[in-house]
Design a protein around this motif. Sequence first.
Motif, PDB file in Angstrom:
ATOM      1  N   GLN A 125      66.474 -55.837 -49.529  1.00 15.02           N
ATOM      2  CA  GLN A 125      67.875 -55.476 -49.761  1.00 15.02           C
ATOM      3  C   GLN A 125      68.740 -56.653 -49.340  1.00 15.02           C
ATOM      4  OE1 GLN A 125      69.043 -51.559 -48.531  1.00 15.02           O
ATOM      5  NE2 GLN A 125      71.214 -52.103 -48.429  1.00 15.02           N
ATOM      6  N   MET A 126      69.509 -57.174 -50.301  1.00 11.16           N
ATOM      7  CA  MET A 126      70.267 -58.402 -50.077  1.00 11.16           C
ATOM      8  C   MET A 126      71.596 -58.333 -50.827  1.00 11.16           C
ATOM      9  SD  MET A 126      67.076 -60.937 -51.062  1.00 11.16           S
ATOM     10  CE  MET A 126      67.769 -62.467 -50.438  1.00 11.16           C
ATOM     11  N   LYS A 127      72.596 -58.998 -50.297  1.00 13.14           N
ATOM     12  CA  LYS A 127      73.848 -59.161 -51.030  1.00 13.14           C
ATOM     13  C   LYS A 127      73.608 -60.046 -52.254  1.00 13.14           C
ATOM     14  CE  LYS A 127      76.876 -58.578 -47.013  1.00 13.14           C
ATOM     15  NZ  LYS A 127      77.920 -59.207 -46.172  1.00 13.14           N
ATOM     16  N   THR A 128      74.511 -59.942 -53.208  1.00 13.01           N
ATOM     17  CA  THR A 128      74.345 -60.690 -54.462  1.00 13.01           C
ATOM     18  C   THR A 128      74.234 -62.187 -54.221  1.00 13.01           C
ATOM     19  OG1 THR A 128      75.549 -59.006 -55.723  1.00 13.01           O
ATOM     20  CG2 THR A 128      75.419 -61.205 -56.690  1.00 13.01           C
ATOM     21  N   ALA A 129      75.108 -62.735 -53.384  1.00 12.81           N
ATOM     22  CA  ALA A 129      75.085 -64.182 -53.123  1.00 12.81           C
ATOM     23  C   ALA A 129      73.759 -64.605 -52.501  1.00 12.81           C
ATOM     24  CB  ALA A 129      76.244 -64.570 -52.211  1.00 12.81           C
ATOM     25  N   ASN A 130      73.227 -63.777 -51.610  1.00 13.40           N
ATOM     26  CA  ASN A 130      71.948 -64.097 -50.974  1.00 13.40           C
ATOM     27  C   ASN A 130      70.801 -64.038 -51.982  1.00 13.40           C
ATOM     28  OD1 ASN A 130      73.284 -64.363 -48.560  1.00 13.40           O
ATOM     29  ND2 ASN A 130      72.815 -62.296 -47.856  1.00 13.40           N
ATOM     30  N   GLN A 131      70.898 -63.115 -52.942  1.00 14.60           N
ATOM     31  CA  GLN A 131      69.876 -63.040 -53.983  1.00 14.60           C
ATOM     32  C   GLN A 131      69.865 -64.305 -54.829  1.00 14.60           C
ATOM     33  OE1 GLN A 131      69.297 -59.362 -56.225  1.00 14.60           O
ATOM     34  NE2 GLN A 131      70.693 -58.320 -54.826  1.00 14.60           N
ATOM     35  N   LEU A 132      71.044 -64.782 -55.184  1.00 15.68           N
ATOM     36  CA  LEU A 132      71.120 -66.009 -55.997  1.00 15.68           C
ATOM     37  C   LEU A 132      70.524 -67.194 -55.246  1.00 15.68           C
ATOM     38  CD1 LEU A 132      74.666 -65.660 -57.602  1.00 15.68           C
ATOM     39  CD2 LEU A 132      72.439 -65.227 -58.644  1.00 15.68           C
ATOM     40  N   HIS A 133      70.803 -67.265 -53.959  1.00 18.63           N
ATOM     41  CA  HIS A 133      70.226 -68.340 -53.141  1.00 18.63           C
ATOM     42  C   HIS A 133      68.706 -68.223 -53.099  1.00 18.63           C
ATOM     43  CE1 HIS A 133      70.010 -71.378 -50.009  1.00 18.63           C
ATOM     44  NE2 HIS A 133      69.271 -70.545 -49.272  1.00 18.63           N
ATOM     45  N   ALA A 134      68.213 -66.992 -52.933  1.00 26.11           N
ATOM     46  CA  ALA A 134      66.766 -66.768 -52.878  1.00 26.11           C
ATOM     47  C   ALA A 134      66.098 -67.088 -54.219  1.00 26.11           C
ATOM     48  CB  ALA A 134      66.475 -65.327 -52.475  1.00 26.11           C
ATOM     49  N   LEU A 135      66.788 -66.785 -55.313  1.00 27.22           N
ATOM     50  CA  LEU A 135      66.247 -67.123 -56.636  1.00 27.22           C
ATOM     51  C   LEU A 135      66.125 -68.628 -56.801  1.00 27.22           C
ATOM     52  CD1 LEU A 135      68.145 -64.617 -58.980  1.00 27.22           C
ATOM     53  CD2 LEU A 135      65.678 -64.717 -58.615  1.00 27.22           C
ATOM     54  N   HIS A 136      67.159 -69.348 -56.428  1.00 27.58           N
ATOM     55  CA  HIS A 136      67.124 -70.811 -56.563  1.00 27.58           C
ATOM     56  C   HIS A 136      66.053 -71.431 -55.670  1.00 27.58           C
ATOM     57  CE1 HIS A 136      70.452 -71.292 -59.321  1.00 27.58           C
ATOM     58  NE2 HIS A 136      71.262 -70.589 -58.537  1.00 27.58           N
ATOM     59  N   GLU A 137      65.821 -70.807 -54.511  1.00 31.32           N
ATOM     60  CA  GLU A 137      64.768 -71.293 -53.609  1.00 31.32           C
ATOM     61  C   GLU A 137      63.376 -70.887 -54.066  1.00 31.32           C
ATOM     62  OE1 GLU A 137      65.568 -69.978 -49.617  1.00 31.32           O
ATOM     63  OE2 GLU A 137      66.398 -71.957 -49.105  1.00 31.32           O
ATOM     64  N   GLY A 138      63.298 -69.876 -54.927  1.00 32.87           N
ATOM     65  CA  GLY A 138      62.009 -69.379 -55.391  1.00 32.87           C
ATOM     66  C   GLY A 138      61.368 -68.368 -54.460  1.00 32.87           C
ATOM     67  N   SER A 139      62.140 -67.823 -53.502  1.00 30.93           N
ATOM     68  CA  SER A 139      61.565 -66.859 -52.558  1.00 30.93           C
ATOM     69  C   SER A 139      61.550 -65.437 -53.113  1.00 30.93           C
ATOM     70  CB  SER A 139      62.311 -66.897 -51.222  1.00 30.93           C
ATOM     71  OG  SER A 139      63.694 -66.675 -51.404  1.00 30.93           O
TER      72      SER A 139
END
Length: 292
Positions: A125-139
């Motif tokens: 469970q993550m905020k939208t901004a944190n999800q985008l960061h995680a996507l770019h990192e590949g996590s």
Amino acid sequence: MELRHLRYFITVAEELHFGKAATRLNMSQPPLSQQIRQLEEELGFPLLYRNKQHVKLTEAGKVFLEEARIAIAQVEQACLVAQKANQGLLGRLSIGFVGSSTYSVAPLLHRFLLHSPKINITLHQMKTANQLHALHEGSIHLGIVRTHIHSPNIVSEVICSEKFVAIFPEGHPMAQREALRMIDLENERFILTTRGSTYHDTVIHLCYQAGFSPNIALELPEILTIMAFVSQGMGVSIVPASFRHQQNKGIVYRELADVTSTLETYFVWRSEEKSKVLQEFIKLSKDNTILD
């Protein structure tokens, strides 16, 4: 040594007859005999005793037969596992999601796990901004958000949409009415998520459309927490219709007749993402259902 040598040897060892083994393998006997000799030459010892009347396994041949069967079974298993992975039926999937999408996402996950029970899914469970960061990192492989994302290298697609419902504590005068409009909530104390969230802004917009500015009594981080406070009589709120599946004691749900807006759920993922599991999950989830 090739796999065909092992398959040929296993067939001969099971038949103990080159002619019958050749028939099973759909080939003639001389090439089969030649392949077995090549295998023995490569190993450096005989696997079979042969004469005109009999074919018998040597002691080394008996041991080799068992190991050959294991090797073939392992190869077949490896092929099966690889095939399932290629079809998106085996592997892992890491998903981020915003809290307001909990009950709209759950049916999608349930259907996917019934279809692909060997998949390991990890939810964050993550905020939208944190999800985008995680996507770019590949996590994470996939993000589940409530707003369309305009970002380079990110794909954003609507997966489903749902209506809104008002929630009241039991015993509230509004809870006794079947037909409600947004303007009926003008004088109520609202409990909403914290400012800046898509859900918060959406509810504010619905109130403005109805002609009033909501009286916000409390701001809380999660919808489930909001529901707990509503059940204690501390205010009212508007939630996605899928939260009716959360059978909170002390909560009454009522539809809003004049609200035609829906709340969308978006899948977001990296455009270069190659995960077969992700592709299969997205394919199964694309039903564009409006959740009641």
